[in-house]
Design a protein around this motif. Sequence first.
Motif, PDB file in Angstrom:
ATOM      1  N   GLU A 112       0.827  -1.213   0.000  1.00 45.92           N
ATOM      2  CA  GLU A 112       0.000   0.000   0.000  1.00 45.92           C
ATOM      3  C   GLU A 112       0.860   1.261   0.000  1.00 45.92           C
ATOM      4  N   ALA A 113       1.953   1.259   0.759  1.00 41.52           N
ATOM      5  CA  ALA A 113       2.840   2.432   0.769  1.00 41.52           C
ATOM      6  C   ALA A 113       3.394   2.685  -0.625  1.00 41.52           C
ATOM      7  N   LEU A 114       3.813   1.634  -1.308  1.00 49.19           N
ATOM      8  CA  LEU A 114       4.322   1.786  -2.669  1.00 49.19           C
ATOM      9  C   LEU A 114       3.212   2.239  -3.606  1.00 49.19           C
ATOM     10  N   ALA A 115       2.036   1.666  -3.478  1.00 56.77           N
ATOM     11  CA  ALA A 115       0.911   2.054  -4.337  1.00 56.77           C
ATOM     12  C   ALA A 115       0.533   3.518  -4.134  1.00 56.77           C
ATOM     13  N   VAL A 116       0.538   3.985  -2.896  1.00 60.78           N
ATOM     14  CA  VAL A 116       0.222   5.389  -2.618  1.00 60.78           C
ATOM     15  C   VAL A 116       1.219   6.305  -3.308  1.00 60.78           C
ATOM     16  N   MET A 117       2.488   5.954  -3.228  1.00 59.57           N
ATOM     17  CA  MET A 117       3.515   6.800  -3.845  1.00 59.57           C
ATOM     18  C   MET A 117       3.391   6.799  -5.366  1.00 59.57           C
ATOM     19  N   VAL A 118       3.118   5.633  -5.936  1.00 62.26           N
ATOM     20  CA  VAL A 118       2.970   5.536  -7.387  1.00 62.26           C
ATOM     21  C   VAL A 118       1.714   6.296  -7.834  1.00 62.26           C
ATOM     22  N   ARG A 119       0.616   6.138  -7.086  1.00 59.50           N
ATOM     23  CA  ARG A 119      -0.610   6.884  -7.388  1.00 59.50           C
ATOM     24  C   ARG A 119      -0.372   8.388  -7.311  1.00 59.50           C
ATOM     25  N   SER A 120       0.321   8.813  -6.262  1.00 60.09           N
ATOM     26  CA  SER A 120       0.526  10.249  -6.063  1.00 60.09           C
ATOM     27  C   SER A 120       1.489  10.838  -7.096  1.00 60.09           C
ATOM     28  N   ALA A 121       2.185   9.975  -7.839  1.00 62.25           N
ATOM     29  CA  ALA A 121       3.014  10.450  -8.948  1.00 62.25           C
ATOM     30  C   ALA A 121       2.158  10.660 -10.190  1.00 62.25           C
ATOM     31  N   GLY A 122       0.865  10.307 -10.088  1.00 66.64           N
ATOM     32  CA  GLY A 122      -0.065  10.548 -11.190  1.00 66.64           C
ATOM     33  C   GLY A 122      -0.341   9.339 -12.052  1.00 66.64           C
ATOM     34  N   LEU A 123       0.062   8.181 -11.603  1.00 70.20           N
ATOM     35  CA  LEU A 123      -0.133   6.969 -12.401  1.00 70.20           C
ATOM     36  C   LEU A 123      -1.586   6.529 -12.351  1.00 70.20           C
ATOM     37  N   PRO A 124      -2.158   6.156 -13.509  1.00 66.11           N
ATOM     38  CA  PRO A 124      -3.539   5.663 -13.495  1.00 66.11           C
ATOM     39  C   PRO A 124      -3.627   4.313 -12.755  1.00 66.11           C
ATOM     40  N   GLU A 125      -4.761   4.072 -12.163  1.00 68.27           N
ATOM     41  CA  GLU A 125      -4.976   2.889 -11.318  1.00 68.27           C
ATOM     42  C   GLU A 125      -4.600   1.582 -12.019  1.00 68.27           C
ATOM     43  N   GLU A 126      -4.904   1.463 -13.297  1.00 69.17           N
ATOM     44  CA  GLU A 126      -4.631   0.203 -14.005  1.00 69.17           C
ATOM     45  C   GLU A 126      -3.138  -0.061 -14.219  1.00 69.17           C
ATOM     46  N   ARG A 127      -2.285   0.920 -13.971  1.00 71.81           N
ATOM     47  CA  ARG A 127      -0.837   0.760 -14.140  1.00 71.81           C
ATOM     48  C   ARG A 127      -0.097   0.628 -12.808  1.00 71.81           C
ATOM     49  N   ILE A 128      -0.812   0.716 -11.712  1.00 69.03           N
ATOM     50  CA  ILE A 128      -0.153   0.750 -10.398  1.00 69.03           C
ATOM     51  C   ILE A 128       0.580  -0.550 -10.089  1.00 69.03           C
ATOM     52  N   ILE A 129      -0.059  -1.672 -10.278  1.00 66.56           N
ATOM     53  CA  ILE A 129       0.571  -2.941  -9.908  1.00 66.56           C
ATOM     54  C   ILE A 129       1.801  -3.202 -10.764  1.00 66.56           C
ATOM     55  N   SER A 130       1.682  -3.082 -12.067  1.00 61.98           N
ATOM     56  CA  SER A 130       2.826  -3.381 -12.927  1.00 61.98           C
ATOM     57  C   SER A 130       3.977  -2.407 -12.683  1.00 61.98           C
ATOM     58  N   THR A 131       3.669  -1.142 -12.462  1.00 62.81           N
ATOM     59  CA  THR A 131       4.726  -0.174 -12.189  1.00 62.81           C
ATOM     60  C   THR A 131       5.365  -0.437 -10.832  1.00 62.81           C
ATOM     61  N   GLY A 132       4.567  -0.765  -9.841  1.00 62.53           N
ATOM     62  CA  GLY A 132       5.099  -1.096  -8.520  1.00 62.53           C
ATOM     63  C   GLY A 132       6.028  -2.299  -8.581  1.00 62.53           C
TER      64      GLY A 132
END
Length: 179
Positions: A112-132
């Motif tokens: 969740e901490a990683l997802a929050v940071m990736v989300r707050s960088a402006g990444l769309p939800e569907e890209r969060i897991i793969s980018t993380g």
Amino acid sequence: MLTAAEEIVDRDGYDSLTMTLLAGELDARVSSLYNHVENLEDLRSLVQLRAMRLLGDQVRQAAAGHAGADGLRVLSHALRSFARSHPQRYAAITRPAIDGEAFFDAASETIEALAVMVRSAGLPEERIISTGIAVFAALHGFVSLEVAGYFDGVDGDLDEVYELVVRGAVTAAVLEATK
């Protein structure tokens, strides 16, 4: 018992943990350990889960008050710090989970901490897991080599090299957000 098992892992490595060795450390009979765990795999799972929760606590604390690229950098350094402080436990949590469901629950704070940071960088939800996963894979590559001693004797500033890895992973995540 679990603290003694962690001490063995820290000292001798995850694969060295046996019921016989643990019983010797505790000055107990091997058979008495089975009052607390089913078998060696159960014990190793508990070590793995507790190490993942400890990483999650450290990552969550580090992430507080940060967001976006800055937050990803902070998390990256918290991951490295954990691995350097607990190299054998870090190795244990980067192995296949013994109890997948429990491991995922234990990893929830880190994820969740990683997802929050990736989300707050402006990444769309569907890209969060793969980018993380991509960010973690880049960081883990360096960190696992470092704690394994691969860079021992290498001339150069490993902090600077790690910062390049972090910068690359963070830049990729942020660029992904602008697609």
